[in-house]
Design an enzyme around this catalytic site. Structure first.
Site, PDB file in Angstrom:
ATOM      1  N   SER A  25       0.820  -1.215   0.000  1.00 56.40           N
ATOM      2  CA  SER A  25       0.000   0.000   0.000  1.00 56.40           C
ATOM      3  C   SER A  25       0.848   1.258   0.000  1.00 56.40           C
ATOM      4  CB  SER A  25      -0.886   0.060   1.249  1.00 56.40           C
ATOM      5  OG  SER A  25      -1.820  -0.966   1.206  1.00 56.40           O
ATOM      6  N   HIS A  55      -4.696   0.712  -5.887  1.00 57.04           N
ATOM      7  CA  HIS A  55      -3.747  -0.265  -6.407  1.00 57.04           C
ATOM      8  C   HIS A  55      -3.925  -0.342  -7.904  1.00 57.04           C
ATOM      9  CE1 HIS A  55      -2.511  -1.912  -2.559  1.00 57.04           C
ATOM     10  NE2 HIS A  55      -3.768  -1.941  -2.193  1.00 57.04           N
ATOM     11  N   HIS A  77      -5.580  -9.008  -1.531  1.00 56.70           N
ATOM     12  CA  HIS A  77      -5.674  -9.155  -0.074  1.00 56.70           C
ATOM     13  C   HIS A  77      -6.775 -10.153   0.283  1.00 56.70           C
ATOM     14  CE1 HIS A  77      -3.799  -5.077  -0.264  1.00 56.70           C
ATOM     15  NE2 HIS A  77      -3.147  -5.515   0.784  1.00 56.70           N
ATOM     16  N   GLU A  80     -10.258  -8.715   0.941  1.00 65.63           N
ATOM     17  CA  GLU A  80     -11.121  -8.326  -0.177  1.00 65.63           C
ATOM     18  C   GLU A  80     -12.065  -9.457  -0.563  1.00 65.63           C
ATOM     19  OE1 GLU A  80      -8.809  -5.807  -3.252  1.00 65.63           O
ATOM     20  OE2 GLU A  80      -7.277  -6.950  -2.184  1.00 65.63           O
ATOM     21  N   SER A 206      -1.327  -8.482   5.420  1.00 68.50           N
ATOM     22  CA  SER A 206      -0.836  -9.184   4.213  1.00 68.50           C
ATOM     23  C   SER A 206       0.427  -9.967   4.536  1.00 68.50           C
ATOM     24  CB  SER A 206      -0.544  -8.158   3.113  1.00 68.50           C
ATOM     25  OG  SER A 206       0.559  -7.340   3.479  1.00 68.50           O
ATOM     26  N   ASN A 229       1.830   3.936  10.936  1.00 64.50           N
ATOM     27  CA  ASN A 229       1.040   4.488  12.056  1.00 64.50           C
ATOM     28  C   ASN A 229       1.353   3.678  13.306  1.00 64.50           C
ATOM     29  OD1 ASN A 229      -0.604   2.405  10.330  1.00 64.50           O
ATOM     30  ND2 ASN A 229      -1.416   2.254  12.409  1.00 64.50           N
ATOM     31  N   HIS A 241      -7.224   4.970   7.084  1.00 64.14           N
ATOM     32  CA  HIS A 241      -6.450   4.549   5.921  1.00 64.14           C
ATOM     33  C   HIS A 241      -5.659   5.707   5.308  1.00 64.14           C
ATOM     34  CE1 HIS A 241      -5.231   2.033   2.636  1.00 64.14           C
ATOM     35  NE2 HIS A 241      -5.842   2.790   1.739  1.00 64.14           N
TER      36      HIS A 241
HETATM   37  N1  HPA Z   1      -3.020  -2.563  11.518  1.00 67.82           N
HETATM   38  C1  HPA Z   1      -3.180  -3.442  10.506  1.00 67.82           C
HETATM   39  N2  HPA Z   1      -2.792  -3.221   9.274  1.00 67.82           N
HETATM   40  C2  HPA Z   1      -2.210  -2.033   9.009  1.00 67.82           C
HETATM   41  C3  HPA Z   1      -2.015  -1.061   9.997  1.00 67.82           C
HETATM   42  C4  HPA Z   1      -2.443  -1.345  11.321  1.00 67.82           C
HETATM   43  O1  HPA Z   1      -2.310  -0.538  12.264  1.00 67.82           O
HETATM   44  N3  HPA Z   1      -1.411   0.006   9.408  1.00 67.82           N
HETATM   45  C5  HPA Z   1      -1.243  -0.325   8.091  1.00 67.82           C
HETATM   46  N4  HPA Z   1      -1.719  -1.555   7.852  1.00 67.82           N
END
Ligand code: HPA
Length: 266
Positions: A25, A55, A77, A80, A206, A229, A241
């Site tokens: 991503s 994507h 994924h 999905e 993933s 994050n 997201h």
């Molecule tokens: N958790 C799960 N998947 C993720 C996260 C998360 O905090 N950040 C980006 N993909």
């Protein structure tokens, strides 16, 4: 599989990729700007129709720093609704095309409070918490054995190389264990706490399925997470997201530099 491989070989002629890269991503840009052969997933027999936001959903074949590479710009994924077979089929196809090394990238949440969003994490191991396994079903002995060993899925040698390059390029990196969940909901703070207690440093949706299948096929694997994050509860802020995409965009340049130097050294 045969018609898939034949279709692709027809398109790429005598270009034989030796390295595969799955771009996660927000990291798909890496594949842009090279002289390349592009094949949309939707054109490939045996590939599921893909329609994911953000994507591109295509294979990109290019020579980068002297290496012949096949890149997945976007992946399938599990969240999905695709089967584990669909999610991991491209890895088997790469193996059949002659790929020896697979670099798997993703966006993930930092479970370890000392890690910082924007850091890249070299994956040392994973915890498959998806509740299923992509190798369930009849085994294809031409690809791998029924009960594959999983004691070094992520190549120590490649981690060392990547680490040396990250240091040389002055890139903030960590090393750690990736916990894979199905998503698509993010984790609760209690789940994140559980993952931390289980030894995970990052969590994402993933990579484990592809790594299991790549390891089974005998590919050498390097895994890189972009920590986009803090996972839920690690900081006070709710997740979304957009934050994932924004952070991935912010570190894209270091990520690209790291990746192209790694290609040189493999
Ligand atoms: N958790 C799960 N998947 C993720 C996260 C998360 O905090 N950040 C980006 N993909």
């Amino acid at each position: 599989m045969e018609s898939t491989v034949n279709y692709i070989k027809e398109k790429i002629k005598d270009f034989q990729p030796e390295i595969g890269i799955i771009l996660g991503s927000g990291l798909g840009d890496f594949a842009d700007g090279f002289e390349s052969i592009i094949i949309p997933y939707n054109d490939i027999p045996g590939f599921e129709k893909s329609n994911v936001q953000g994507h591109k959903g295509q294979l990109v074949f290019a020579q980068i720093n002297g290496k012949k590479v096949v890149m997945m710009q976007g992946r399938y994924h599990f969240y999905e609704g695709y089967s584990m077979q669909t999610v991991t089929f491209p890895v088997k196809v790469m193996k059949k095309l002659g790929v020896k090394t697979l670099i798997i990238t993703n966006a993930a949440g930092a479970v370890t409070p000392e890690f910082t969003p924007g850091d890249l994490m070299l994956i040392t191991d994973h915890i498959n918490f998806m509740g299923t396994n992509p190798l369930i079903g009849k085994n294809d002995e031409t690809l791998g054995t029924r009960f594959p060993d999983m004691s070094e899925v992520y190549s120590k040698e490649l981690i060392q190389k990547a680490e040396a390059i990250a240091q040389k390029l002055n890139i903030n990196y960590q090393k750690g264990v990736y916990a894979a969940t199905t998503g698509p909901s993010y984790e609760t703070p209690s789940e994140v706490k559980m993952f931390r207690m289980l030894g995970a440093n990052a969590v994402g949706m993933s990579t484990a399925p592809e790594a299991i299948v790549a390891n089974y096929c005998g590919l050498k694997i390097l895994g890189i997470s972009c920590l986009t994050n803090y996972a839920a509860g690690v900081s006070e802020t709710p997740l979304n997201h957009q934050e994932v995409i924004d952070t991935a965009n912010r570190v894209k340049e270091s990520f690209k530099n790291l990746l192209s130097e790694i290609l040189k050294s493999i």
